[in-house]
Scaffold this active site. Sequence first.
Site, PDB file in Angstrom:
ATOM      1  N   HIS A  11      -8.957  -6.207   3.955  1.00 46.94           N
ATOM      2  CA  HIS A  11      -8.735  -5.407   5.057  1.00 46.94           C
ATOM      3  C   HIS A  11      -9.891  -5.155   5.783  1.00 46.94           C
ATOM      4  CE1 HIS A  11      -4.311  -4.046   4.878  1.00 46.94           C
ATOM      5  NE2 HIS A  11      -4.460  -5.267   4.648  1.00 46.94           N
ATOM      6  N   ASP A  32      -9.826  -2.654   1.013  1.00 47.48           N
ATOM      7  CA  ASP A  32     -10.089  -2.177   2.376  1.00 47.48           C
ATOM      8  C   ASP A  32     -11.027  -1.639   2.479  1.00 47.48           C
ATOM      9  OD1 ASP A  32      -9.946  -0.447   4.740  1.00 47.48           O
ATOM     10  OD2 ASP A  32      -7.960  -0.676   4.814  1.00 47.48           O
ATOM     11  N   ASP A  73      -7.751  -4.367   9.726  1.00 45.49           N
ATOM     12  CA  ASP A  73      -7.057  -3.208   9.742  1.00 45.49           C
ATOM     13  C   ASP A  73      -7.806  -2.199  10.354  1.00 45.49           C
ATOM     14  OD1 ASP A  73      -5.204  -1.220   9.006  1.00 45.49           O
ATOM     15  OD2 ASP A  73      -5.703  -0.955   7.057  1.00 45.49           O
ATOM     16  N   LYS A 124      -6.903   3.158  -2.519  1.00 49.49           N
ATOM     17  CA  LYS A 124      -7.524   3.748  -1.600  1.00 49.49           C
ATOM     18  C   LYS A 124      -8.026   4.942  -2.356  1.00 49.49           C
ATOM     19  CE  LYS A 124      -6.465   6.042   2.954  1.00 49.49           C
ATOM     20  NZ  LYS A 124      -5.518   6.107   3.944  1.00 49.49           N
ATOM     21  N   ASP A 130     -12.796   8.855   8.213  1.00 56.19           N
ATOM     22  CA  ASP A 130     -11.740   7.913   8.787  1.00 56.19           C
ATOM     23  C   ASP A 130     -11.963   6.363   8.442  1.00 56.19           C
ATOM     24  OD1 ASP A 130      -9.271   7.382  10.697  1.00 56.19           O
ATOM     25  OD2 ASP A 130     -10.873   6.090  11.320  1.00 56.19           O
ATOM     26  N   HIS A 148     -11.904   2.210   2.269  1.00 57.45           N
ATOM     27  CA  HIS A 148     -11.208   2.920   1.232  1.00 57.45           C
ATOM     28  C   HIS A 148     -11.912   3.401   0.027  1.00 57.45           C
ATOM     29  CE1 HIS A 148      -6.744   1.926   2.671  1.00 57.45           C
ATOM     30  NE2 HIS A 148      -7.433   2.185   3.383  1.00 57.45           N
ATOM     31  N   TRP A 206       0.834  -1.309  -0.038  1.00 52.94           N
ATOM     32  CA  TRP A 206      -0.038  -0.154  -0.139  1.00 52.94           C
ATOM     33  C   TRP A 206       0.812   1.110  -0.219  1.00 52.94           C
ATOM     34  CZ3 TRP A 206      -0.612   3.901   3.886  1.00 52.94           C
ATOM     35  CH2 TRP A 206      -1.372   4.586   3.763  1.00 52.94           C
ATOM     36  N   ASP A 229     -10.620   3.598   9.563  1.00 51.28           N
ATOM     37  CA  ASP A 229      -9.838   2.478  10.678  1.00 51.28           C
ATOM     38  C   ASP A 229     -10.613   2.520  11.785  1.00 51.28           C
ATOM     39  OD1 ASP A 229      -7.751   1.768   8.678  1.00 51.28           O
ATOM     40  OD2 ASP A 229      -7.294   3.963   8.660  1.00 51.28           O
ATOM     41  N   GLU A 254      -3.035  -2.979  -2.250  1.00 51.20           N
ATOM     42  CA  GLU A 254      -4.385  -2.207  -1.839  1.00 51.20           C
ATOM     43  C   GLU A 254      -4.409  -0.720  -2.313  1.00 51.20           C
ATOM     44  OE1 GLU A 254      -3.450  -1.680   2.419  1.00 51.20           O
ATOM     45  OE2 GLU A 254      -5.568  -1.024   2.780  1.00 51.20           O
TER      46      GLU A 254
END
Length: 417
Positions: free
Chosen positions: A285, A258, A325, A227, A293, A261, A184, A295, A225
């Site tokens: 993920h 993810d 993640d 995003k 955000d 993302h 990533w 995560d 990965e």
Amino acid sequence: MQSIEKAYQLAKEQYAAIGVDTDAVLERLRQVRISLQCWQGDDVSGFLFKDRALSGGIQVTGNYPGAAGNVSQLRQDLEKVLSLLPGAHKVNLHAIYADTDEKVDLDGLEPRHFSGWVEWAKEQGVGLDFNPTCFSHPMADSGFTISSPDEAVRSFWIRHCIASRKIGESFGKALGIPCVTNHWFPDGFKDTPIDRYGPRKRMQEALDQVFAEPIDPWYNLDAVESKVFGIGAESYTTGSNEFCLGYAVRNGKLCCLDAGHFHPTEVISDKISSVLLFTDQLLLHVSRPVRWDSDHVVVMDDELLHIMEALVRPGLLERTHIGLDFFDASINRIAAWVIGARNTRKALLRAMLEPADMLTRLEREGDYTARLALTEAYKSYPFGAVWDYFCLREEVPARETWLEEARRYEADVLSRR
Ligand code: RNT
Ligand code: ZN
């Protein structure tokens, strides 16, 4: 204990009546490896460099006491976490978690700098996954790593990623469990770029160099990965979804999806079935986006359930690597890990407890009334009783009793750091 067993017997009968063998489900469930992100334990700091600020557009907020300050503390924390989780696991390392006193930079890392982790993983019966750390480093200060226009910057990160794959390979060889090395890159622009093509072309060429040497997929698998944006890179991310998906498809790599993302109304649960038509395997993920955000600690929300249904119903679980993640420093970090990891497996269990073949048949026959009626009815089936029994059988605390142990660990260990 007895009440958990009794409740399980009743649940088992109820599921048997719709054709679901709960014993078989639990046997399958325990074998699925969930990869625990080591970085939840110390707020993505790592131990290779002292006092480097986190960069790359990711942020950890909160200052809950007790973060791990060295490799042995992190392992101690992970052991605690593993003791509170049912089922099989991997531990996901970043390059900055090297177990070494040597002064070595990211592009000089070798498998030997991680041999302590391999020994520990053997003892714990866990696999290892790996990530090059393309952030929190002076070479990433421009906001660009392998897509930088600066040849010196680019080649530094190419060397780091090549070194990372070799470390991944060494994990797979030593442990007999393939390592997924996930690449990533935070590369991006805060403001609207003139050139959207150039950085992506440079990233493509850099990745071609990173992956030039074939590595046996029994030892190491490579993922890229994507995003949509990061903090400070709001306008453009080189490694966008189209870029990573395209790269993975053309080059036989894994795509890493993810959950945090993508655009807020975009969900990865609907991407899995398409991605796996064009790639052999998939890395997830599992995370939870909240506004900007990506995560937050994973909770058992609709999207988590939909992700697991997307894996289990069409039989895609075997081709998917499930990694977590998230990083939260505002609550007890052990609890954060345990909550997210237990929720992930619990959601997987709920998906496995569905009579998927029967529901698929009804849908194909056009009986959408039954589809809705049954899926709604199954929502209140006693999957919690099956989960509790699973915990009991796996000899980990059932229901919320793990919290007492996390609290005791906080009092005895974390609060003394
Ligand atoms: C960042 C990516 C990446 C990191 C970890 C620490 O947005 O999700 O996976 O979270 O590598
Ligand atoms: Zn991620």
